[in-house]
Design a protein around this motif. Structure first.
Motif, PDB file in Angstrom:
ATOM      1  N   TYR A 204       0.805  -1.227   0.000  1.00 37.86           N
ATOM      2  CA  TYR A 204       0.000   0.000   0.000  1.00 37.86           C
ATOM      3  C   TYR A 204       0.835   1.274   0.000  1.00 37.86           C
ATOM      4  N   GLU A 205       0.183   2.342  -0.402  1.00 34.15           N
ATOM      5  CA  GLU A 205       0.681   3.724  -0.311  1.00 34.15           C
ATOM      6  C   GLU A 205       2.121   3.907  -0.770  1.00 34.15           C
ATOM      7  N   ARG A 228      -3.988  -2.077  -1.328  1.00 33.76           N
ATOM      8  CA  ARG A 228      -4.933  -1.044  -0.897  1.00 33.76           C
ATOM      9  C   ARG A 228      -4.310   0.343  -0.940  1.00 33.76           C
ATOM     10  N   ASP A 229      -5.163   1.362  -0.880  1.00 35.47           N
ATOM     11  CA  ASP A 229      -4.742   2.756  -0.793  1.00 35.47           C
ATOM     12  C   ASP A 229      -3.676   3.119  -1.825  1.00 35.47           C
ATOM     13  N   ASN A 260      -9.772   2.032  -1.514  1.00 38.04           N
ATOM     14  CA  ASN A 260      -9.047   3.173  -2.085  1.00 38.04           C
ATOM     15  C   ASN A 260      -8.046   2.802  -3.174  1.00 38.04           C
TER      16      ASN A 260
END
Ligand SMILES: *[C@@H]1O[C@H](CO)[C@@H](O)[C@H](O)[C@H]1NC(C)=O
Ligand SMILES: *[C@@H]1O[C@H](CO)[C@@H](O)[C@H](O)[C@H]1NC(C)=O
Length: 382
Positions: A204-205, A228-229, A260
């Motif tokens: 993620y991110e 995710r994200d 997201n």
């Protein structure tokens, strides 16, 4: 020859009988009362998995095939004890020393929970299994992982996030110091890699994307991960002009996308992707898209559309419907739609090491429930 066949036949019968009659074996497809997918069901039932870590290698499915080249008596067991990193002079005990410097087959585990901030991209060499089970391992905050011209690689059970772009640099490689071009900031990047299995990671991110399969990489399975994200999630195929990616074959199975996530789950160029039994919690721009005439078989996934954009697919040249985008057995919730195109079915043509039974999309929610890095208790199950 005849006696060999006979022996195989008898073994199969015994196995079959013990599986169907022995109640303790029969319930092995469930852990914590949850039904497991075929990859997890192959090892997670074993409370003694710590003593049999190599069992994991033969649980892979899809284009990576079985990872049987990563196991055997000649495997070096290497434990990461030191979370620090020195990219030019890796110290024994660090992840970089094990993943880059040790020759031959190695199986890398982690002594305890740790957060590793890599100075520079980490090169993973051939015949490497990185096995995060039993510890909470974060690779975060700067450079991340790269599989460069390597083969027979397993990446399992890591939490990789907040990866940042890197300028051109030098790092220690398997054959001495080598220079690397700059990178955009992906969690895992495959460059001319083959036979790679990426299973049960949480990603993620990151600054650019989470997972890139590029420059002629092939025979890749991406399974049980939690993405995710992220804006750009997964890229398969280097760029529109890189025609070697026509032979790229990737399986994307039992992954959990969202919350997201915006686009590229995956975005594919030139090659072929079998996208099967994944859970799509949401997308903003699109879920599956591409350019340069790729082939995608989307099979028995669960697509849950967001409030706005209901369409799963995206094509760069939106007037060109000659390419193969197939949907078979997918479930569409919340008004999701899938525009199909092309002729011919786009079958994966797996061999017997690669093939697996596709489950009904109705089971996808439960079979992806354990996606991402698993939390394994000290003495028992994962
Ligand atoms: C990919 O896997 C297939 C089937 O095992 C094999 O024939 C082929 O040589 C592999 N390709 C590469 C580039 O490793
Ligand atoms: C559509 O894609 C095919 C295959 O790449 C190509 O041959 C054809 O010219 C394209 N058609 C249009 C209208 O762009």
């Amino acid at each position: 020859m005849a006696s060999q066949y006979c022996l195989v036949f008898i073994t199969v019968i015994i196995l079959f009988c013990s599986l169907s009659l022995n109640p303790s074996l029969a319930k092995t497809t469930k852990v914590h009362g949850l039904k497991m997918n075929v990859i997890d069901g192959c090892w997670r039932w074993n409370p003694n998995w710590r003593s049999h870590r190599q069992q994991l290698a033969i649980c892979s499915i899809g284009f990576a095939g079985k990872m049987s080249n990563n196991i055997g008596k000649d495997v070096i067991n290497y434990e990461v004890t030191d979370p620090s990193d020195n990219a030019l002079d890796p110290k024994p005990g660090t992840l970089r020393y094990g993943a880059t410097m040790i020759k031959g087959k190695k199986w890398i585990t982690f002594q305890r929970d740790m957060k590793i901030k890599l100075e520079k991209p980490l090169l993973i060499s051939s015949f490497t299994a990185i096995d995060g089970r039993g510890a909470s391992v974060h690779i975060a905050g700067n450079a991340c992982l790269r599989v460069f011209r390597a083969t027979n690689v397993i990446i399992h059970g890591l939490r990789i996030h907040h990866c940042r772009s890197q300028p051109p640099t030098s790092v220690m490689g398997p054959d001495g110091i080598m220079s690397l071009g700059g990178v955009d900031g992906d969690a895992i990047r495959l460059v001319t890699a083959s036979k790679v299995w990426i299973d049960h990671n949480t990603l993620y991110e990151c600054e650019d994307g989470l997972l890139d399969v590029t420059r002629g990489s092939t025979n890749v399975t991406i399974s049980n991960n939690w993405f995710r994200d992220q804006d750009k999630v997964m890229l398969l195929g280097h760029d529109d002009g890189y025609f070697r990616d026509k032979s790229m074959e990737v399986t994307v199975v039992y992954n959990h996308f969202g919350p997201n996530c915006n686009q590229r789950m995956p975005r594919i160029r030139h090659g072929y992707a079998h996208v099967v039994n994944n859970l799509y919690k949401e997308w903003s721009q699109y879920a599956i898209g591409g350019s340069m005439n790729p082939s995608v078989k989307s099979e028995a996934n669960l697509f849950i559309a967001p409030k706005q954009n209901k369409e799963v697919t995206w094509r760069k040249d939106s007037n060109n419907f000659s390419w193969k985008f197939y949907s078979k057995g997918d479930i569409f919730e919340n008004g999701a739609s899938f525009i199909q195109s092309g002729v011919g079915g786009a079958k994966p043509h797996y061999n017997n090491q690669q093939s697996f039974k596709v489950v009904d999309a109705k089971s996808v929610r439960s079979l992806t429930r354990a996606s991402g890095a698993l939390t394994c208790t000290k003495k028992s199950r994962c």
